[in-house]
Design a protein around this motif. Structure first.
Motif, PDB file in Angstrom:
ATOM      1  N   UNK A   1       0.827  -1.210   0.000  1.00  0.00           N
ATOM      2  CA  UNK A   1       0.000   0.000   0.000  1.00  0.00           C
ATOM      3  C   UNK A   1       0.862   1.261   0.000  1.00  0.00           C
ATOM      4  N   UNK A   2       1.896   1.261   0.820  1.00  0.00           N
ATOM      5  CA  UNK A   2       2.776   2.424   0.882  1.00  0.00           C
ATOM      6  C   UNK A   2       3.490   2.644  -0.448  1.00  0.00           C
ATOM      7  N   UNK A   3       3.956   1.557  -1.065  1.00  0.00           N
ATOM      8  CA  UNK A   3       4.618   1.678  -2.368  1.00  0.00           C
ATOM      9  C   UNK A   3       3.653   2.196  -3.432  1.00  0.00           C
ATOM     10  N   UNK A   4       2.422   1.703  -3.395  1.00  0.00           N
ATOM     11  CA  UNK A   4       1.403   2.139  -4.360  1.00  0.00           C
ATOM     12  C   UNK A   4       1.179   3.652  -4.248  1.00  0.00           C
ATOM     13  N   UNK A   5       1.000   4.131  -3.024  1.00  0.00           N
ATOM     14  CA  UNK A   5       0.755   5.557  -2.822  1.00  0.00           C
ATOM     15  C   UNK A   5       1.969   6.392  -3.189  1.00  0.00           C
ATOM     16  N   UNK A   6       3.153   5.948  -2.751  1.00  0.00           N
ATOM     17  CA  UNK A   6       4.366   6.734  -2.956  1.00  0.00           C
ATOM     18  C   UNK A   6       4.750   6.827  -4.430  1.00  0.00           C
ATOM     19  N   UNK A   7       4.302   5.857  -5.216  1.00  0.00           N
ATOM     20  CA  UNK A   7       4.560   5.914  -6.661  1.00  0.00           C
ATOM     21  C   UNK A   7       3.758   7.023  -7.322  1.00  0.00           C
ATOM     22  N   UNK A   8       2.716   7.508  -6.654  1.00  0.00           N
ATOM     23  CA  UNK A   8       1.844   8.542  -7.184  1.00  0.00           C
ATOM     24  C   UNK A   8       2.037   9.884  -6.482  1.00  0.00           C
ATOM     25  N   UNK A   9       2.090   9.828  -5.157  1.00  0.00           N
ATOM     26  CA  UNK A   9       2.248  11.036  -4.338  1.00  0.00           C
ATOM     27  C   UNK A   9       3.297  10.710  -3.276  1.00  0.00           C
ATOM     28  N   UNK A  10       4.436  11.358  -3.325  1.00  0.00           N
ATOM     29  CA  UNK A  10       5.507  11.044  -2.376  1.00  0.00           C
ATOM     30  C   UNK A  10       5.024  11.251  -0.952  1.00  0.00           C
ATOM     31  N   UNK A  11       5.104  10.187  -0.159  1.00  0.00           N
ATOM     32  CA  UNK A  11       4.648  10.258   1.227  1.00  0.00           C
ATOM     33  C   UNK A  11       5.601  11.104   2.060  1.00  0.00           C
ATOM     34  N   UNK A  12       5.019  11.845   3.015  1.00  0.00           N
ATOM     35  CA  UNK A  12       5.789  12.768   3.836  1.00  0.00           C
ATOM     36  C   UNK A  12       5.602  12.437   5.311  1.00  0.00           C
ATOM     37  N   UNK A  13       6.526  12.864   6.162  1.00  0.00           N
ATOM     38  CA  UNK A  13       6.391  12.625   7.598  1.00  0.00           C
ATOM     39  C   UNK A  13       5.065  13.159   8.134  1.00  0.00           C
ATOM     40  N   UNK A  14       4.373  12.315   8.890  1.00  0.00           N
ATOM     41  CA  UNK A  14       3.095  12.693   9.479  1.00  0.00           C
ATOM     42  C   UNK A  14       1.891  12.242   8.694  1.00  0.00           C
ATOM     43  N   UNK A  15       2.070  11.824   7.429  1.00  0.00           N
ATOM     44  CA  UNK A  15       0.938  11.355   6.633  1.00  0.00           C
ATOM     45  C   UNK A  15       0.292  10.124   7.268  1.00  0.00           C
ATOM     46  N   UNK A  16      -1.032  10.049   7.188  1.00  0.00           N
ATOM     47  CA  UNK A  16      -1.793   8.891   7.663  1.00  0.00           C
ATOM     48  C   UNK A  16      -2.257   8.067   6.467  1.00  0.00           C
ATOM     49  N   UNK A  17      -2.224   6.743   6.619  1.00  0.00           N
ATOM     50  CA  UNK A  17      -2.708   5.846   5.569  1.00  0.00           C
ATOM     51  C   UNK A  17      -3.702   4.860   6.182  1.00  0.00           C
ATOM     52  N   UNK A  18      -4.991   5.048   5.867  1.00  0.00           N
ATOM     53  CA  UNK A  18      -6.029   4.095   6.266  1.00  0.00           C
ATOM     54  C   UNK A  18      -5.908   2.881   5.348  1.00  0.00           C
ATOM     55  N   UNK A  19      -5.855   1.674   5.920  1.00  0.00           N
ATOM     56  CA  UNK A  19      -5.455   0.492   5.143  1.00  0.00           C
ATOM     57  C   UNK A  19      -6.606  -0.410   4.724  1.00  0.00           C
TER      58      UNK A  19
END
Length: 294
Positions: free
Chosen positions: A221-239
């Motif tokens: 999930x993290x790789x999927x998101x980061x490939x589109x929008x670079x994840x930043x410190x503090x971001x929340x990801x509902x799984x």
């Protein structure tokens, strides 16, 4: 560690909970200074206040760093899809939530004016500590995890026969998250968490499963998101959520309902559904996408 974002005397700040979970100490160091290392169990100077505060004298806020984003992921538990007669998707389905959609662990959930099918979803929520960059395992970049209830307006988009994620997932004050972040090192480090989770409505158990049952694990999930929008410190990801939601049997939430969400080792959300919001007269005209067609 358990890290909470709280409000006291009109001021919001991060705090470290003491072991009794009844007291906390304010963190004076900036978030970007300690977030990248605390989740790894490494020493970090939090610049803690010496005098503790009683948790009972503070309001628990959503554990979201100001300026960070909240992402959601759907269709991530096979048992949920089976009950809906659907097959697993080829890749995750994701969306963004505005920070205005989030509420704290004990806050009231707003009942929006444009739905008659307000639903619940217990979810594990990952909290990003540092950019993923070239880290071989994305989950090693997490600060930790918290608990979420991804409330949904199930009848959104009915009149146009299309998915309407803005209405379904982003409406004001509809998404409880908290009560705090449990750091990654306390949960076994990087990799897929295997935590029991449950949700009850008015004391009746509606959802129960284990996070090991995700179709797409946290790393993916993290790789999927980061490939589109670079994840930043503090971001929340509902799984994503499991079976047992109201969409499966037509039992949706109503004003006054008490929703309790628990994930093993993380904590509990306890929120009541507020009265249905009524739109201001000048704002209630035009093609608003009401599911009842009015």
């Amino acid at each position: 560690m358990r890290l909470a974002r709280v409000e006291s005397s009109g001021e919001a700040f991060w705090a470290l909970l003491e072991s009794d979970l009844c007291r906390l100490r304010r963190i004076r160091a900036p978030f970007e200074a300690w977030a990248p290392t605390v989740g790894l169990g490494l020493a970090s100077d939090l610049c803690l206040d010496k005098a503790p505060l009683a948790l009972s004298n503070c309001r628990l806020l959503p554990p979201l760093q100001p300026g960070a984003r909240a992402f959601g992921v759907g269709l991530n538990y096979r048992s949920h899809l089976e009950r809906l007669g659907s097959s697993p998707p080829a890749h995750p389905l994701a969306y963004l939530k505005p920070d205005s959609a989030l509420v704290g662990a004990h806050d009231e959930i707003a009942y929006p004016p444009l739905t008659g099918q307000l639903d619940y979803e217990v979810e594990l929520v990952a909290v990003v500590a540092r950019p993923l960059c070239d880290e071989p395992r994305a989950s090693a970049c997490l600060l930790g995890y918290t608990v979420g209830n991804d409330i949904s307006a199930r009848d959104a988009g009915r009149r146009i026969g299309r998915l309407d994620l803005l209405t379904q997932k982003a409406m004001d004050r509809t998404t409880p998250v908290g009560p705090w972040i449990v750091t990654l090192d306390e949960l076994g480090g990087a990799g897929q968490p295997e935590l029991e989770m449950s949700l009850s409505v008015n004391g009746e158990r509606r959802q129960q499963d284990n996070t090991r049952q995700m179709i797409f694990p946290v790393d993916e999930l993290l790789d999927y998101l980061d490939a589109r929008i670079s994840l930043r410190p503090g971001d929340l990801v509902f799984t994503g959520s499991t079976h047992g939601v109201g969409l499966e049997d037509g039992r949706f939430l109503a004003p006054g309902d008490l929703v309790e969400v628990c994930i093993e080792g993380l904590g509990m959300l306890r929120n009541r559904i507020g009265p249905r919001r009524v739109l201001n007269g000048a704002r209630s005209v035009g093609r608003l996408g009401r599911p009842d067609g009015e």
